[in-house]
Design an enzyme around this catalytic site. Sequence first.
Site, short mmCIF file in Angstrom:
data_model
loop_
_atom_site.label_atom_id
_atom_site.label_comp_id
_atom_site.label_asym_id
_atom_site.label_seq_id
_atom_site.Cartn_x
_atom_site.Cartn_y
_atom_site.Cartn_z
N HIS A 76 1.95 4.86 12.68
CA HIS A 76 1.01 5.49 12.73
C HIS A 76 1.12 6.40 13.51
O HIS A 76 -0.10 7.66 14.21
CB HIS A 76 -0.22 4.36 12.75
CG HIS A 76 -0.53 3.65 11.90
ND1 HIS A 76 -2.07 2.90 11.99
CD2 HIS A 76 -0.18 3.14 11.54
CE1 HIS A 76 -2.76 2.28 11.50
NE2 HIS A 76 -1.89 3.00 10.48
N HIS A 99 0.70 -1.44 0.13
CA HIS A 99 0.04 0.03 -0.63
C HIS A 99 0.94 1.53 -0.04
O HIS A 99 2.18 0.65 0.91
CB HIS A 99 -0.55 -0.05 1.62
CG HIS A 99 -0.55 0.20 2.90
ND1 HIS A 99 -0.27 1.02 2.81
CD2 HIS A 99 0.03 -0.34 3.51
CE1 HIS A 99 -0.02 1.54 4.26
NE2 HIS A 99 0.08 0.14 4.39
N ASP A 119 4.60 -5.62 3.42
CA ASP A 119 3.70 -4.22 4.38
C ASP A 119 4.27 -3.48 5.65
O ASP A 119 4.02 -4.71 6.29
CB ASP A 119 2.14 -3.80 4.43
CG ASP A 119 1.48 -2.91 5.13
OD1 ASP A 119 -0.06 -2.47 5.68
OD2 ASP A 119 2.03 -2.36 5.72
N GLU A 159 -5.67 1.48 1.88
CA GLU A 159 -5.39 0.89 2.70
C GLU A 159 -5.53 1.09 4.30
O GLU A 159 -6.43 0.35 4.91
CB GLU A 159 -4.22 -0.21 2.82
CG GLU A 159 -3.42 -1.21 3.28
CD GLU A 159 -3.11 -1.02 5.03
OE1 GLU A 159 -2.70 -1.97 5.42
OE2 GLU A 159 -3.36 0.52 5.16
N GLU A 160 -5.17 2.08 4.29
CA GLU A 160 -5.52 2.87 6.13
C GLU A 160 -6.98 2.76 6.38
O GLU A 160 -6.81 3.29 7.76
CB GLU A 160 -4.76 4.71 6.60
CG GLU A 160 -3.10 3.97 6.21
CD GLU A 160 -2.30 2.24 7.36
OE1 GLU A 160 -0.96 2.64 7.12
OE2 GLU A 160 -2.84 2.24 7.65
ZN ZN Z 1 0.46 -0.22 6.55
#
Ligand code: ZN
Length: 535
Positions: A446, A273, A346, A317-318
């Site tokens: 994140h 991603h 990923d 994707e997130e």
């Molecule tokens: Zn990721």
Amino acid sequence: MLAGIAACTLLGTVALASPASASPNNNTVKKLTKAVTVEGVFKHLDKFQAIAKANNGTRASGTPGYDASADYVAGLLKKAGYQVSRQQFDFAYYEDFGSSFAQVAPNPTTYVNGVDYELMSYSGSGVAEGQVVPVDLALTPPRDSSSGCEASDFAGVDIAGKIALMQRGTCAFGDKAANAEAAGAAGAIIMNQGNGTPEANSDRYDLYAGTLGEPVGIPTVAVSYGTGAQLAATAGLVLRIEADTTSEIRSTENVIAQTRQGRTDNVVMAGAHLDSVPEGAGYNDNGTGSAALLEVALQMAKVKPNNAVRFAWWGAEESGLIGSQYYVDSLTEKQVDDIALYLNFDMIGSPNYVFGVYDGDDSAQEGSGPGPQGSAQIEKVFEEFFASRKLPTVPADFSGRSDYGAFIDVDIPAGGLFTGAEGLKTAEEAALFGGLAGEAYDPCYHHACDSLTPVADGADAALYRALGKKYKLKGNVNVFALDVNADAVATAVLTFAYDTSAVNGVPGKTPGKGKGKDKHKGKPHGHKHGHKHCR
Ligand SMILES: [Zn+2]
């Protein structure tokens, strides 16, 4: 928005510089892994960082930072001779800038975010203050709630401008909130269901993190069953919810690049991603996977594979694996059948890394079961790679938190690499891979500090100093882990580009090697996705 574009033009010029050292004949694992260098991978990673810097610090789908990342990837691949397609799709974009929740009357109370309440993803923005109106609650065991699921739940209820108090159960949170909004409510609270027993079913009682799935126009929070029952029992209750969010439908894309050579009825797919979370540049998540895959594709651009290779950079994707799911949903049954396998990359450079290999044969017997038939053979190819480097690996579970999910659901064998996210490294893993036991594999997962300058972007300076003593880090990336994993990506992609017979029985031919053995295709299996509840 104009500023972005100016920056894009600049980036465009830089982005399309031809890849310097693409040798025309990287057609063996030895040559390709030599051509794929960690410096070559970092060249792209640093571009992604520069793009984020030039675009409000993020490369999230639906933002200019993502579009510039897609332009960069597509531009280089087109120049290298691939058939490039850009698959546009709409998705629900969400960003949370903060919230508050308080009791105004009868007992003024400020509730704590993450302790007493959670703002639900895709919550509307604004202030809702008013009386609380319980909606079809089922507070007596067994608490089979369908609260807010039917429009009739609001019939004859004076809820205009007030706050709807609803209960988990039967339908999706998004339906409950949308029904309350349609009935005129200014805000909504969805308490956990409280079914089963608190001991055995704590997840039906405790505070939970939930998603509404799609944008809803009113501020909406989640509370535990206990808090909800208390609120329901409070006479003259007035509450105030304040939410500052962006919750809307936006457009983004997947970038797909396929070799012009190779059989197209036995396609080898490899994906990563390309989007980051809104909070940051996504240097490790997933700049590492995107950059490694790009460098491998560029360095094998002149290879003539036996099987067509289709590289994919997924969007959104997130936001819930949206891009890869959209791609698989857009395929005909024949097109699904023509895909031999899917490799996922990923997060392959976590600072406090482990060499995780997706557990195709479920040898760890943890979490989800094995992948579709053939996944064990994919795992084996990766394990043989690490063994050839005398490096340990650990099994990574198909937890449903990345883009292999949609492929597994249609019975396409899958595999790939993962160096860890918010989980804590164990003492056993520290003994195998070094680093810091008891600390997260990626402490900046994140967060804004998942960047080239983690400490400047808010990372724990002492922790990164300690990690820097153990490992060579470049920003939030472990240089050694990325270097090795980039070669693992190259090895697997090239191996299957010539021969997938071990996975699906389709005869292959590897330059310098004999024909592959014959085997049969396998059986389907069940699988759950994502980690925010939607109902
Ligand atoms: Zn990721």
